[in-house]
Design a protein around this motif. Sequence first.
Motif, PDB file in Angstrom:
ATOM      1  N   ARG A 177      -8.600  -9.046  18.749  1.00  0.00           N
ATOM      2  CA  ARG A 177      -9.108  -8.803  17.559  1.00  0.00           C
ATOM      3  C   ARG A 177      -9.655 -10.517  16.963  1.00  0.00           C
ATOM      4  O   ARG A 177      -8.977 -11.310  16.989  1.00  0.00           O
ATOM      5  N   GLU A 180     -11.481  -9.577  10.854  1.00  0.00           N
ATOM      6  CA  GLU A 180     -11.359  -8.361   9.954  1.00  0.00           C
ATOM      7  C   GLU A 180     -11.907  -8.413   8.725  1.00  0.00           C
ATOM      8  O   GLU A 180     -11.894  -9.510   8.051  1.00  0.00           O
ATOM      9  N   ARG A 194     -12.421  -1.073   6.084  1.00  0.00           N
ATOM     10  CA  ARG A 194     -12.598  -2.240   6.519  1.00  0.00           C
ATOM     11  C   ARG A 194     -13.370  -2.289   7.969  1.00  0.00           C
ATOM     12  O   ARG A 194     -13.612  -1.230   8.449  1.00  0.00           O
ATOM     13  N   LEU A 196     -13.261  -3.869  11.773  1.00  0.00           N
ATOM     14  CA  LEU A 196     -12.481  -4.885  12.668  1.00  0.00           C
ATOM     15  C   LEU A 196     -13.708  -5.071  14.061  1.00  0.00           C
ATOM     16  O   LEU A 196     -14.130  -4.198  14.335  1.00  0.00           O
TER      17      LEU A 196
END
Length: 201
Positions: A177, A180, A194, A196
């Motif tokens: 990741r 975000e 959201r 990602l």
Amino acid sequence: MTDQELDKFLHIRTEGTIEVLQSSAHYNRYEATPYQVLDVLFDTYPLKPTDHIVDFGCGKGRVPIYSAYRFKNHATGIDLNGRLLQEAYVNLAEFRAGQKRSGGSIEFEQKTAETYEIQAGQNIFYFFNPFSVEIFQSVIDNVLKSTESKKRKVDVILYYPTNAFVFFLEEETPFERIEEILIPTLSIDNDDERILIYRYE
């Protein structure tokens, strides 16, 4: 501008949520990503003209058309539903006819996501919960296999990500990741509102 106003500006019609009968229960209903979400995403994560984004479950083509208009990048939309893709082709024709400047290259293909062959130049893959985690796993496996023959950095973008998608990427793949992004006015009392972004290189 509202979604309706932005559709009108781009000379396309992509609004609405449509329940469509699919040949597989693994595929979800059509719902376009709100333009507000795309604005927030691409303000944080701008594309280059050399980027090639693939939208799995593209429906009527909002994400490919919007990105190509804004960045002149390459864009491909994949969808199993022929009715939605027919509308995507109409939208593409109307978009081309209504623009004074040319966008990037845009194409659509009717295909099951798990059988779509990832192209060597494709490097960004977008998902707004178009199908089950089982199909998502197959698609990600195909993305990773494509990097064996053409080594490159690839990013996966998840909007409104499910726990199953997140768990699979973070626990069972080499993707990491990198971002975000919360959607400001949509994220009240909803932690799933959201984006990602994951990367493998």
